[in-house]
Design an enzyme around this catalytic site. Sequence first.
Site, PDB file in Angstrom:
ATOM      1  N   ARG A 610       0.828  -1.208   0.000  1.00  0.00           N
ATOM      2  CA  ARG A 610       0.000   0.000   0.000  1.00  0.00           C
ATOM      3  C   ARG A 610       0.864   1.261   0.000  1.00  0.00           C
ATOM      4  O   ARG A 610       0.521   2.274  -0.625  1.00  0.00           O
ATOM      5  CB  ARG A 610      -0.896  -0.026   1.239  1.00  0.00           C
ATOM      6  CG  ARG A 610      -1.899   1.108   1.352  1.00  0.00           C
ATOM      7  CD  ARG A 610      -2.905   0.777   2.446  1.00  0.00           C
ATOM      8  NE  ARG A 610      -3.867   1.830   2.623  1.00  0.00           N
ATOM      9  CZ  ARG A 610      -3.787   2.765   3.574  1.00  0.00           C
ATOM     10  NH1 ARG A 610      -2.772   2.756   4.406  1.00  0.00           N
ATOM     11  NH2 ARG A 610      -4.702   3.702   3.690  1.00  0.00           N
ATOM     12  N   ASN A 642      -3.629   8.892   4.243  1.00  0.00           N
ATOM     13  CA  ASN A 642      -2.388   8.432   4.877  1.00  0.00           C
ATOM     14  C   ASN A 642      -2.353   8.620   6.386  1.00  0.00           C
ATOM     15  O   ASN A 642      -1.737   7.824   7.092  1.00  0.00           O
ATOM     16  CB  ASN A 642      -1.181   9.170   4.282  1.00  0.00           C
ATOM     17  CG  ASN A 642      -0.969   8.851   2.808  1.00  0.00           C
ATOM     18  OD1 ASN A 642      -1.329   7.782   2.337  1.00  0.00           O
ATOM     19  ND2 ASN A 642      -0.394   9.807   2.085  1.00  0.00           N
ATOM     20  N   HIS A 741      -5.894  -6.312  -2.534  1.00  0.00           N
ATOM     21  CA  HIS A 741      -6.661  -6.361  -1.298  1.00  0.00           C
ATOM     22  C   HIS A 741      -6.883  -7.787  -0.809  1.00  0.00           C
ATOM     23  O   HIS A 741      -7.557  -7.988   0.195  1.00  0.00           O
ATOM     24  CB  HIS A 741      -8.019  -5.675  -1.490  1.00  0.00           C
ATOM     25  CG  HIS A 741      -7.935  -4.185  -1.448  1.00  0.00           C
ATOM     26  ND1 HIS A 741      -9.013  -3.362  -1.665  1.00  0.00           N
ATOM     27  CD2 HIS A 741      -6.887  -3.350  -1.216  1.00  0.00           C
ATOM     28  CE1 HIS A 741      -8.644  -2.100  -1.576  1.00  0.00           C
ATOM     29  NE2 HIS A 741      -7.352  -2.063  -1.304  1.00  0.00           N
TER      30      HIS A 741
END
Length: 875
Positions: A610, A642, A741
Amino acid sequence: MSICFCSILKPSFLNRKFGWTQHHETDPLKLSFNRKSFSLSSSFKAIHAEGVGVVYPDDTVSERTSPLEDSEPHGAAVNGVVGTSAEESRTEIKSKKFENVEEIDKDNRFKLRNGREVLEEKAYIVGLERKGDTHGSSFSIEDSLGELTQLADTAGLLVVGSTYQKLASPNPRTYIGSGKVGEIKSAIHALDVETVIFDDELSPGQLRNLEKIFGGDVRVCDRTALILDIFNQRAATREASLQVSLAQMEYQLPRLTRMWTHLERQSGGQVKGMGEKQIEVDKRILRDQIGALKKEIESVRKHREQYRNRRSAVPVPVVSLVGYTNAGKSTLLNRLTGADVLAEDKLFATLDPTTRRMKSGKEFLLTDTVGFIQKLPTTLVAAFRATLEEIAESSLIVHVVDISHPLAEQQIEAVDKVLAQLDTSSIPKLMVWNKVDNTRDPEKIKNEAKEKGDVVCISALTGEGLDDFCDAVQDELRDMMVWVEALIPFDKGELLSTIHQVGMVEKIEYVENGALVRAHVPLRFARLLTPMRQTMASYKPIFSLVALAFLSCSLSEAFHGSGFGHGPGSYSGLTPEYYMFSCPQANEIIMSVLEDAIAKDSRMAASLLRLHFHDCFVQGCDASVLLDDSTTIVSEKNAGPNKNSIRGLEVIDEIKAKLEEVCPHTVSCADILALTARDSIVLSGGPHWEVPLGRKDSRTASLSKSNSDIPAPNSTIQTIINQFIRQGLDIEDVVALSGGHTIGVARCVAFRQRLYNQNGNNERDETLEINYYNDLKTVCPKVGGDNNISPLDFSSPVKFDNNYFKLILLGKGLLNSDEVLLTGNVRKTMELVRIYAENEAIFFFQFAKSMVKMGNINPLLGSNGEVRKNCRRLN
């Protein structure tokens, strides 16, 4: 009841019930029981006096006299009666004692429980139903009191009556209203009640007030103390005794009261002034003992950790049995492994985890654990951390449910809440409905299980369905394994033997350099084989005609083309051999650090993937995401996608520091991000590909682009496609990169909207499968719990595979941005989801190709950037 821990007992009452005597010692707390039926571990003895349950290391039991016998003056209040001499009180108490013995013989109230003879005392239970409480227990007040009755029976009490009251909130003084208190007091006298038990945890003040109101001859305790007492009775090993003792002490510490007024203060002589109070001495002693117990339990935890490390050396999967107390876990363990674990139709029959090896086609270890219950005391969860760590370290969690119980659904919810506290969201789970033979309509139950598709029906007592259970466990473990093709050198024959032992071998081909093995192996073992695994470039999957129509690419185009990508992000200056001469150890250093980091935290692989993604989608793959705030930089770490979210920065720092030692000012932070993303996928069981290298690090960062260009979890499919197109990526890249994912987790705040207000109408997202939706609500409440996590792929959350796409087809995609790949009415994304769900090899191929393309978004070359010495700041 065997000296009920939950009691708030006065010395006079203890004198009547158990006949205490006293030795004249300096420490007034060192007391112990002389009742023959009371057994304690050789290391610890418990006292219970006016709310105190202090444990002392003492291997002897001596007779002592009550301090009242020597200290109370004539005319003082003794046993609640003023004007009675101490001698008269002793005579009265003695006569009452013999009267009670006659009653006990008459009523036959002595029972044999857990190998000891105990008095079955009469108890009265009390509950409170909160008006309009929508966030409390799913158990009704009647159900909760019924369970409390079972707990009382397990502890050795005879419940003779019960009552409850509806209130908006508990009374801060007496928990229940004054009228109800009077009603209970009348019932105590009418039924000759000796113990009153409340269904919730009472505050120290509430306990004292109720005890005063009910009188000194009546014990008052709460549900927490009752459960702790049961654990105290059933603790059979040193570890269990330590953990229960710790939980009892932590429960008692805030409930200490003065035991003897003549020792209210210490003094150091006439000129020294008043010393500390006796209550302060008692608390200090208790805190010291709590500290000593915690140290002992920590040594037990380390001992267990050593055993787990030994098991990890030979990666045999560990399957943990969890469930509500009395669900049949111990019976199942005995049936499958031949273990001789105590299995009774009682609550909390098992406290200690027991692990046994079993063989059913392939080997795995089965671990029995302590049962859960609603309102499980938090002190108990904390004290049993060493035991419960067995669950958190397991490969698979088997949730055993007593499906014959009328409150099976509520029990499932209670277990899920406890598991959420243990952070087991990343561990695959298998639901097992036990005691099917005890239901009214077994066939109906079995049909319901088939409709759910992920439930196994068994009877641990009769053995029915155990073959299906073993097959289901094997299927789950196979799904957790990784497909590998590895060339095993002839001089490492022991590895080949281990693969046969712990894996599922499909084919072995002997070639010139060794044995080419194709097999499914556990993820940890696959990491050991990483140096021997074949690269993605040598892997030739068989594509279907439908897949070929959608995948306009070739292996040579993906891995050996001069541009390594398409569109405005294509640069020919990047090459996989960039550090061949300047830093040949780079790949080895990065892999060694990652292996340790991911072994410690399996989520780290997804975090590093990620991190690379969030870097490339802002200014291009230039490591701008790593920069901290400074006089010239506004850090991208403060952006919405973030902040309090990105992880793994310390891993990048460690890699950079080691590379600077070996080849200073050579390997850029941007290339480190690209390589860690690839190697994290490999260590998670995913494909390997050649990473084009030679990027430089940026001297700038962009907070605004971080907020606008990174796809949000609630985005529509068209928004996502547009954001990818702006980066030079296409629809194939959208679906393939979304497949990342298949590892990792998401916070509640990222998917709460789908559960409660998807379309602004306070309704759930209708595309969510209903059972999955109900499970997610237990993790993510409507209010609060923003940082609670749920795996993006709950079936194999730490393994890189194609289960993510299979779950989307079932309506079990966690984020809206996941499910819209199927429900967003874009034909190509819908078809690609189906193709990737059917063929993992095609998904791996396209994912590797898309990662190469993403890694080439606007890289900085030559003098356009720098090679940072520290990834967090400019040179």
